[in-house]
Design an enzyme around this catalytic site. Structure first.
Site, PDB file in Angstrom:
ATOM      1  N   ASP A   1      -6.629 -22.478 -17.575  1.00 61.18           N
ATOM      2  CA  ASP A   1      -5.731 -22.866 -16.480  1.00 61.18           C
ATOM      3  C   ASP A   1      -4.760 -23.919 -17.021  1.00 61.18           C
ATOM      4  OD1 ASP A   1      -7.240 -21.309 -14.721  1.00 61.18           O
ATOM      5  OD2 ASP A   1      -8.092 -23.015 -13.642  1.00 61.18           O
TER       6      ASP A   1
ATOM      7  N   HIS B   1      -0.369 -24.108 -13.054  1.00 67.91           N
ATOM      8  CA  HIS B   1      -1.132 -23.241 -12.142  1.00 67.91           C
ATOM      9  C   HIS B   1      -1.234 -23.843 -10.747  1.00 67.91           C
ATOM     10  CE1 HIS B   1      -4.135 -20.578 -10.612  1.00 67.91           C
ATOM     11  NE2 HIS B   1      -5.164 -21.366 -10.795  1.00 67.91           N
TER      12      HIS B   1
ATOM     13  N   HIS C   1      -8.908 -28.155  -9.802  1.00 66.25           N
ATOM     14  CA  HIS C   1      -7.524 -27.699  -9.953  1.00 66.25           C
ATOM     15  C   HIS C   1      -6.540 -28.814  -9.572  1.00 66.25           C
ATOM     16  CE1 HIS C   1      -9.517 -23.719  -9.791  1.00 66.25           C
ATOM     17  NE2 HIS C   1      -8.463 -23.269 -10.432  1.00 66.25           N
TER      18      HIS C   1
ATOM     19  N   ASN D   1      -4.036   0.385 -27.372  1.00 70.65           N
ATOM     20  CA  ASN D   1      -4.127   0.406 -25.914  1.00 70.65           C
ATOM     21  C   ASN D   1      -3.030  -0.466 -25.320  1.00 70.65           C
ATOM     22  OD1 ASN D   1      -6.711   1.738 -26.117  1.00 70.65           O
ATOM     23  ND2 ASN D   1      -7.601  -0.255 -26.572  1.00 70.65           N
TER      24      ASN D   1
ATOM     25  N   PHE E   1      -3.490   6.348 -35.672  1.00 68.35           N
ATOM     26  CA  PHE E   1      -3.706   4.989 -35.161  1.00 68.35           C
ATOM     27  C   PHE E   1      -4.239   5.011 -33.729  1.00 68.35           C
ATOM     28  CE2 PHE E   1       0.534   5.728 -33.518  1.00 68.35           C
ATOM     29  CZ  PHE E   1       1.210   6.318 -34.590  1.00 68.35           C
ATOM     30  N   ALA E   2      -4.976   3.941 -33.434  1.00 63.90           N
ATOM     31  CA  ALA E   2      -5.526   3.705 -32.097  1.00 63.90           C
ATOM     32  C   ALA E   2      -4.921   2.434 -31.539  1.00 63.90           C
ATOM     33  CB  ALA E   2      -7.047   3.575 -32.173  1.00 63.90           C
TER      34      ALA E   2
ATOM     35  N   HIS F   1      -5.283 -15.055 -15.005  1.00 62.36           N
ATOM     36  CA  HIS F   1      -6.553 -15.734 -14.685  1.00 62.36           C
ATOM     37  C   HIS F   1      -7.681 -14.712 -14.603  1.00 62.36           C
ATOM     38  CE1 HIS F   1      -4.551 -19.656 -13.896  1.00 62.36           C
ATOM     39  NE2 HIS F   1      -3.525 -18.822 -13.806  1.00 62.36           N
TER      40      HIS F   1
ATOM     41  N   HIS G   1     -10.959 -17.727 -19.314  1.00 57.92           N
ATOM     42  CA  HIS G   1      -9.524 -18.017 -19.319  1.00 57.92           C
ATOM     43  C   HIS G   1      -9.201 -19.496 -19.176  1.00 57.92           C
ATOM     44  CE1 HIS G   1      -9.929 -17.834 -14.861  1.00 57.92           C
ATOM     45  NE2 HIS G   1      -8.866 -18.629 -14.846  1.00 57.92           N
TER      46      HIS G   1
HETATM   47  C1  23J Z   1      -6.062 -19.645  -7.344  1.00 60.26           C
HETATM   48  C2  23J Z   1      -6.549 -20.223  -6.195  1.00 60.26           C
HETATM   49  C3  23J Z   1      -7.812 -20.744  -6.162  1.00 60.26           C
HETATM   50  C4  23J Z   1      -8.579 -20.694  -7.303  1.00 60.26           C
HETATM   51  C5  23J Z   1      -8.101 -20.120  -8.496  1.00 60.26           C
HETATM   52  C6  23J Z   1      -6.848 -19.599  -8.484  1.00 60.26           C
HETATM   53  C7  23J Z   1      -8.928 -20.077  -9.736  1.00 60.26           C
HETATM   54  O1  23J Z   1     -10.108 -20.295  -9.717  1.00 60.26           O
HETATM   55  C8  23J Z   1      -8.301 -19.831 -11.063  1.00 60.26           C
HETATM   56  O2  23J Z   1      -8.613 -18.851 -11.743  1.00 60.26           O
HETATM   57  O3  23J Z   1      -7.513 -20.671 -11.482  1.00 60.26           O
HETATM   58  S1  23J Z   1     -10.204 -21.358  -7.248  1.00 60.26           S
HETATM   59 MN    MN Z   2      -7.664 -19.825 -13.480  1.00 60.59          MN
END
Ligand code: 23J
Ligand code: MN
Length: 266
Positions: free
Chosen positions: A78, A82, A211, A65, A62-63, A72, A76
């Site tokens: 958010d 976050h 964000h 990792n 088997f292989a 992040h 990905h």
């Molecule tokens: C933490 C602080 C600033 C930013 C970010 C994360 C991301 O872009 C992220 O991957 O959520 S701008």
């Molecule tokens: Mn992010």
């Protein structure tokens, strides 16, 4: 809903009448990773893939990792937790969010010409309204993604981050853009750049508006999306699901778009 609708969808996927477009980039040691100023914050390490065995003395048939992987990293998700503005949403973690929200129609706003002319291009509420006048209204519960074709830079971290002595230069939304999209009831906002915000978003009011405002309202972000040039402006369904990390703030995703074959671009 009629039972037949889902049957028809299954048949269309099986027959190729609907194509599944891969909107994720490859995740590995050369995947670009956000680099915040070290005097301001700690950073996510580069992705590492460590072999356990590959049909050898460490595992004869088997292989497999193991990974060193920040939440992040690469293409990905958010989650609301976050950001400090989203800290009180009990369903704002990767393991507590409502998965019904993750599968939704996607609005693809083509900003490629503007981004090619100006890497600091900012999408405003007025430009979104112009886009709606041409393509149709953005609906409740839908994804909205900014097409910049920035994924074409992903094999070159320096080009992808595009930083100079004044900081990173990559496109993104204005605060009024995100406020407008939230007023439409979107589920989330996505970008093809390293994060959901523009490179220069630290100087905006509020700083990092995508964000700050999305997560305040319990909405989601998608970063480093790929292959948006293959999607129509409207008509595709995006599936963007994070790993169910315990109290996770985000996760790499395999973002998949369902697109009627006749509407797959390229
Ligand atoms: C933490 C602080 C600033 C930013 C970010 C994360 C991301 O872009 C992220 O991957 O959520 S701008
Ligand atoms: Mn992010």
């Amino acid at each position: 809903m009629s039972h037949d609708t889902l049957q028809d969808l299954g048949a269309l996927i099986a027959s190729g009448g609907i194509e599944v477009v891969d909107c994720s980039g490859t995740l590995g040691p050369s995947t670009p990773i956000l680099q915040l100023p070290e005097d301001f914050a700690k950073n996510t390490p580069k992705v590492e893939i460590h072999k356990i065995s590959e049909y050898d003395a460490d595992g004869p048939f088997f292989a497999w990792n193991w990974l060193k992987l920040g939440e992040h990293s690469g293409t990905h998700f958010d989650a609301p937790h976050h950001w400090i503005t989203g800290k009180d949403h009990a369903d704002g973690y990767t393991d507590t969010l409502d998965v019904n929200r993750l599968v939704a129609p996607v609005n693809v706003i083509d900003c490629t010409a503007e981004c090619a002319a100006d890497p600091d291009f900012l999408l405003t509420a007025d430009l979104v309204k112009e886009w709606e006048a041409e393509h149709g209204e953005i609906g409740t519960g839908e994804w909205v993604v900014m097409r910049s074709d920035w994924d074409k830079r992903a094999s070159d971290e320096a080009a992808f981050l595009n930083a100079d002595e004044t900081g990173p230069h990559s496109p993104g939304p204005t605060p009024d853009c995100i406020e407008y999209l939230l007023s439409k009831g979107i589920v989330g906002w996505g970008s093809q750049c390293i994060g959901t915000d523009a490179g220069q978003a630290g100087g905006m009011e509020p700083p990092f508006p995508a964000h700050n405002l999305l997560h305040r309202d319990n909405c989601f972000g998608l970063a480093s999306l790929a292959n948006l040039d293959r999607l129509p402006p409207k008509g595709a369904i995006l599936i963007a699901a994070p790993l169910k990390i315990e109290r996770g703030t985000g996760s790499p995703i395999r973002a998949l778009a369902l697109v009627p074959k006749a509407e797959v671009q390229g």
